[in-house]
Design a protein around this motif. Structure first.
Motif, mmCIF file in Angstrom:
data_model
loop_
_atom_site.group_PDB
_atom_site.id
_atom_site.type_symbol
_atom_site.label_atom_id
_atom_site.label_comp_id
_atom_site.label_asym_id
_atom_site.label_seq_id
_atom_site.Cartn_x
_atom_site.Cartn_y
_atom_site.Cartn_z
ATOM 1 N N GLY A 226 0.845 -1.194 0.000
ATOM 2 C CA GLY A 226 0.000 0.000 0.000
ATOM 3 C C GLY A 226 0.875 1.236 0.000
ATOM 4 N N PHE B 192 0.986 7.245 3.903
ATOM 5 C CA PHE B 192 1.682 6.593 5.012
ATOM 6 C C PHE B 192 2.680 5.551 4.498
ATOM 7 C CE2 PHE B 192 1.744 3.100 8.207
ATOM 8 C CZ PHE B 192 2.491 3.761 9.167
ATOM 9 N N ASP C 154 1.804 -2.398 -4.586
ATOM 10 C CA ASP C 154 0.489 -1.754 -4.631
ATOM 11 C C ASP C 154 -0.298 -2.358 -5.793
ATOM 12 O OD1 ASP C 154 -0.537 1.178 -3.256
ATOM 13 O OD2 ASP C 154 -1.678 0.372 -4.940
ATOM 14 N N ALA D 267 0.630 -5.676 -7.456
ATOM 15 C CA ALA D 267 0.057 -6.946 -7.013
ATOM 16 C C ALA D 267 -1.136 -6.711 -6.106
ATOM 17 C CB ALA D 267 1.111 -7.757 -6.248
ATOM 18 N N ASP D 268 -2.091 -7.640 -6.162
ATOM 19 C CA ASP D 268 -3.223 -7.623 -5.235
ATOM 20 C C ASP D 268 -2.849 -8.563 -4.093
ATOM 21 O OD1 ASP D 268 -5.509 -7.902 -3.796
ATOM 22 O OD2 ASP D 268 -6.799 -8.402 -5.514
ATOM 23 N N THR E 87 -4.412 -9.523 -1.590
ATOM 24 C CA THR E 87 -5.445 -10.385 -1.000
ATOM 25 C C THR E 87 -5.425 -11.756 -1.695
ATOM 26 O OG1 THR E 87 -7.136 -9.562 -2.499
ATOM 27 C CG2 THR E 87 -6.935 -8.449 -0.372
ATOM 28 N N ASP F 32 -8.097 2.699 3.343
ATOM 29 C CA ASP F 32 -9.562 2.651 3.407
ATOM 30 C C ASP F 32 -10.160 1.264 3.252
ATOM 31 O OD1 ASP F 32 -9.425 5.317 3.724
ATOM 32 O OD2 ASP F 32 -9.709 5.789 1.602
ATOM 33 N N ALA G 220 -9.472 -5.599 2.686
ATOM 34 C CA ALA G 220 -8.207 -5.991 2.036
ATOM 35 C C ALA G 220 -7.059 -5.996 3.041
ATOM 36 C CB ALA G 220 -7.898 -5.035 0.880
HETATM 37 P P1 ATP Z 1 -2.945 7.356 3.501
HETATM 38 O O1 ATP Z 1 -4.007 7.560 4.541
HETATM 39 O O2 ATP Z 1 -1.756 6.623 3.987
HETATM 40 O O3 ATP Z 1 -2.638 8.546 2.666
HETATM 41 P P2 ATP Z 1 -4.478 6.503 1.333
HETATM 42 O O4 ATP Z 1 -5.761 7.121 1.768
HETATM 43 O O5 ATP Z 1 -3.799 6.956 0.114
HETATM 44 O O6 ATP Z 1 -3.488 6.356 2.510
HETATM 45 P P3 ATP Z 1 -5.578 4.095 0.510
HETATM 46 O O7 ATP Z 1 -5.712 4.651 -0.845
HETATM 47 O O8 ATP Z 1 -6.802 3.746 1.253
HETATM 48 O O9 ATP Z 1 -4.667 4.962 1.360
HETATM 49 O O10 ATP Z 1 -4.660 2.770 0.491
HETATM 50 C C1 ATP Z 1 -3.305 2.795 0.394
HETATM 51 C C2 ATP Z 1 -2.841 2.046 -0.849
HETATM 52 O O11 ATP Z 1 -3.188 0.673 -0.714
HETATM 53 C C3 ATP Z 1 -3.434 2.550 -2.160
HETATM 54 O O12 ATP Z 1 -2.385 2.987 -2.989
HETATM 55 C C4 ATP Z 1 -4.124 1.328 -2.716
HETATM 56 O O13 ATP Z 1 -3.973 1.195 -4.126
HETATM 57 C C5 ATP Z 1 -3.423 0.175 -2.004
HETATM 58 N N1 ATP Z 1 -4.227 -1.052 -1.944
HETATM 59 C C6 ATP Z 1 -5.542 -1.149 -1.655
HETATM 60 N N2 ATP Z 1 -5.941 -2.439 -1.732
HETATM 61 C C7 ATP Z 1 -4.855 -3.173 -2.090
HETATM 62 C C8 ATP Z 1 -4.608 -4.556 -2.337
HETATM 63 N N3 ATP Z 1 -5.574 -5.444 -2.225
HETATM 64 N N4 ATP Z 1 -3.361 -4.951 -2.684
HETATM 65 C C9 ATP Z 1 -2.371 -4.031 -2.800
HETATM 66 N N5 ATP Z 1 -2.527 -2.723 -2.576
HETATM 67 C C10 ATP Z 1 -3.745 -2.279 -2.231
#
Ligand code: ATP
Length: 220
Positions: free
Chosen positions: A9, A13, A32, A51-52, A54, A76, A80
């Motif tokens: 991710g 953060f 990601d 990569a996913d 999950t 969010d 996952a």
């Molecule tokens: P922050 O609060 O840290 O700024 P953000 O709001 O950008 O985070 P999210 O977008 O909710 O955070 O999630 C962080 C990252 O996790 C995203 O770049 C998203 O693409 C990635 N992500 C979500 N689901 C998966 C998954 N199943 N496998 C890999 N990466 C994932």
């Protein structure tokens, strides 16, 4: 030897964790599901892959169990984040740190075996407020719900007194584990050590006890 980390991710953060690990000379696999985010980190991380996480087979193929520490920074999508953590645990990853969105999320993460759960926004908020409300507190580290390590600035009340005279351990139930004075750090200071105004005292103990000490020190 360099330590090997994987960061899953790459939001704000996860991204900053990745940058900081690299800055400290570690090897980092950045993962990601989003291609754009991975491209952004392809020049920064040691390796960056789309990569996913999950999908168990995907994590297995990445050899994730060989990494010493995996940080799950999926924000969010709580589902996952939980599923990823379960798979990492099942694959036998040694150390797993996960970013939690809320208290329920944290509870589940702890139940399924996350070694460390962090709430960056909440923790940073508490840290900033602690600094705002007290002039004496420089920094603190939460060890548990009860205990912490706090850096306090010694005031005039302590100036010229030895640790023995101040008798902090008996009076407050806390321990001074180190004293920072200019560039010098005195670890495990002796009872005869004299405190000087402006010294930074590294104190370990229960919150209430450190608070009592801090309040007493502020009454100047
Ligand atoms: P922050 O609060 O840290 O700024 P953000 O709001 O950008 O985070 P999210 O977008 O909710 O955070 O999630 C962080 C990252 O996790 C995203 O770049 C998203 O693409 C990635 N992500 C979500 N689901 C998966 C998954 N199943 N496998 C890999 N990466 C994932």
């Amino acid at each position: 030897m360099k330590k090997e980390f994987a960061v899953i991710g790459l939001g704000r953060f996860g991204g900053s964790i990745c940058r900081e690990l690299i800055a400290q000379g570690m090897e980092v696999l950045a993962i990601d599901i989003d291609e754009e985010r991975v491209n952004e980190y392809s020049e920064i991380a040691t390796y960056a892959v789309i990569a996913d996480t999950t999908d168990e087979a995907v994590l297995k193929n990445l050899g994730i169990r060989n990494f010493e520490h995996v940080i799950v920074a999926i924000g969010d999508n709580i589902q996952a984040s939980i599923l990823t953590t379960i798979i990492l645990k099942e694959l036998g990853v040694e150390r797993i740190t996960v970013k939690a969105q809320n208290d329920y999320h944290e509870k589940v993460l702890r139940k399924i075996g996350a070694d460390q759960v962090v709430h960056p926004e909440r923790d940073m908020g508490v840290r900033i407020v602690t600094n705002l409300v007290s002039n004496n507190v420089l920094d603190y580290l939460e060890l548990s719900n009860e205990y912490s390590i706090v850096e306090l600035i010694a005031g005039i009340k302590m100036d010229g007194k030895t640790l023995l005279e101040l008798d902090i351990r008996a009076k407050y139930g806390v321990n001074i584990v180190a004293i920072k004075r200019n560039e010098e750090i005195l670890v495990s200071p002796q009872a005869e050590e004299k405190i000087k105004k402006g010294d930074v005292l590294v104190v370990i103990g229960a919150y209430q006890d450190i608070n009592r000490l801090e309040k007493k020190m502020s009454e100047e």
